[in-house]
Enzyme design. Structure first.
Site, PDB file in Angstrom:
ATOM      1  CG  HIS A  21     -30.623  29.200  20.501  1.00 30.60           C
ATOM      2  ND1 HIS A  21     -30.866  29.806  21.524  1.00 30.60           N
ATOM      3  CD2 HIS A  21     -29.567  28.228  20.468  1.00 30.60           C
ATOM      4  CE1 HIS A  21     -30.077  28.940  22.491  1.00 30.60           C
ATOM      5  NE2 HIS A  21     -29.353  27.957  21.778  1.00 30.60           N
ATOM      6  CD  GLU A  22     -28.464  26.286  17.134  1.00 31.27           C
ATOM      7  OE1 GLU A  22     -27.188  26.499  17.381  1.00 31.27           O
ATOM      8  OE2 GLU A  22     -28.994  25.679  18.079  1.00 31.27           O
ATOM      9  CG  HIS A  25     -24.860  29.024  19.724  1.00 32.57           C
ATOM     10  ND1 HIS A  25     -24.531  29.483  21.142  1.00 32.57           N
ATOM     11  CD2 HIS A  25     -25.968  28.534  19.995  1.00 32.57           C
ATOM     12  CE1 HIS A  25     -25.129  29.040  22.078  1.00 32.57           C
ATOM     13  NE2 HIS A  25     -26.140  28.203  21.435  1.00 32.57           N
TER      14      HIS A  25
END
Length: 451
Positions: A21-22, A25
């Site tokens: 997920h990170e 980003h």
């Protein structure tokens, strides 16, 4: 050992999902020219850190999440020569792309893992009914052992897993479900299940059992016995074949189970066969309150599975690369859509808040799936990754969806949302998430105590 496996499986799952997920980003931020300062797995005090280029990578003390910290004028002074690299100075479209990348990375992970699973080949369970509980909703609807489910609400059903998901979805929608089956004799028939009468607390993964449907085939033979249960105290043993109850022949386990449930605190004469000898004993089923709130009998005994019959239901299925990708996309989409529908139904009260699970329950599922095998664990990983993606897209301040809401509003209005509005909404968002976490943890503890 079981606890250790659970802890390790949970830690690995959280580590992988948060990292993916990170990284979504991080990767898009870098492509948009934004300077990334910190990439953290976990919150709180850093335990391990290392520097690579401009970015400090770290593992932090609280492992239930992570974050990517970017250069931002709202958080600290930014040198004039680096202002163009600050997150807050990017166009709304770039900020939307950066925020959206995290949830999309979770969906991409699920698609990739599902693609690998389907490409390797899967074993499905044919949706053929093995047992129908007498006097259940399924029995009243006309289901019989040997019925093979073909469609539900007109949609084809290929496996028992698909059938169970459809049951959960339709029960939550409070609909009458039309089920097309092929009977054991080969005749097509339609069964109507009135799911409007199901209590919302019963809408979970065991709904098929609640309705009285199972693909398992049970022999009329005692299997597992509870150590201090009625059956064990009466001298009954594992392997005893059921013959009759109060003089009525017992042709199958369902007949025995229904008769016991109907006689709480009422003595019954049970005849069994053991090592070729007929043995008769009197037992008094203990009275309990079942999930539907009914007072029923229980003797603390489970059936013996007919493993040969169950193996016949297992069917290997193989897919080519393109077909496997299509299946992976469809699986991810349908799971996401079901998650959203169930969340909305919790909001409207159609589904009980008791279905929410917290970290304790998720850790338990992680351990169970890891002990079953690699494929089960990977499927669990996909499910949690999709849930994480869906949750983060909700328009709740502090979540990615809340930031998407701000930047979309800015794009439409031509000016940013005011700091005051953002601050107030952030507080509301934190309160909502805290409330959800408290409810989820309460549910986890209630399940643990209840088990």
């Amino acid at each position: 050992m079981s606890l250790l496996i659970t802890i390790l499986a949970f830690a690995l799952a959280i580590g992988v999902l948060v990292s993916v997920h990170e990284f979504g980003h991080y990767w898009v931020a870098r492509r948009c020219g934004v300077k990334v300062l910190v990439f953290s797995i976990g919150f709180g005090r850093p335990l391990v850190t290392w520097q690579r280029g401009e970015v400090q990578w770290q593992l932090a003390a609280i492992p239930l999440g992570g974050y990517v910290k970017m250069l931002d004028q709202r958080e600290a002074l930014v040198a004039a020569e680096e202002v163009h690299r600050a997150f807050n100075r990017q166009s709304p479209l770039k900020r939307i792309a950066i925020v959206l990348a995290g949830p999309l990375a979770n969906f991409a992970l699920a698609i990739a893992v599902y693609w690998g699973i389907f490409l390797a080949g899967v074993e499905i369970t044919v949706p053929r009914i093995g047992a129908v509980t007498p006097q259940s909703m399924a029995s009243a609807a006309g289901f019989k052992p040997g019925d093979t489910i073909l469609t539900m609400q007109g949609e084809p059903v290929a496996s028992w897993a698909e059938a169970r998901l459809s049951l959960i979805d339709e029960a939550a929608a409070r609909r009458v479900l039309a089920v097309t089956v092929r009977t054991q004799s080969g005749v097509l028939a339609e069964r109507m299940l009135d799911l409007k009468q199901i209590d919302k607390d019963a809408i979970d993964g065991d709904i098929a059992d609640f309705l009285g449907l199972s693909v398992a085939v049970y022999k009329p033979v005692l299997g597992h016995l509870v150590a201090d249960g009625v059956a064990a105290k009466a001298g009954l043993r594992q392997g005893d074949a059921l013959i009759s109850l109060d003089g009525q022949p017992l042709a199958d386990w369902a007949s025995f189970s229904a008769a016991i449930k109907a006689k709480p605190d009422i003595p019954v004469r049970l005849q069994v066969k053991r090592d070729g000898r007929l043995i008769e004993t009197v037992i008094t089923p203990a009275a309990i309150i079942d999930r539907a709130g009914n007072r029923v009998g229980r003797v603390g005994a489970g059936p013996t599975l007919d493993m040969d019959a169950i193996r016949l239901l297992q069917q290997p299925v193989h897919y080519g690369p393109v077909e496997a990708l299509g299946k992976a996309l469809l699986q991810t989409w349908s799971t996401s859509a079901l998650s959203l529908r169930m969340l909305w139904r919790m909001v409207t009260g159609d589904v009980s808040y008791k279905q929410l699970s917290g970290p304790v329950a998720i850790a338990g599922y992680a351990g169970q799936s890891a002990q079953i095998g690699l494929r089960a664990y990977l499927e669990f990983l996909c499910l949690i990754s999709i849930s994480l993606g869906v949750l983060n897209l909700l328009p709740v301040p502090v979540l990615d969806g809340g930031h998407l809401m701000y930047y979309s509003a800015e794009l439409l209005r031509g000016r940013p949302v005011s700091e005051r509005v953002m601050e107030l909404s952030q507080r509301v968002g934190v309160g909502l998430l805290a409330a959800l976490m408290i409810v989820a943890l309460f549910n986890d503890i209630t399940r643990l105590v209840g088990s």
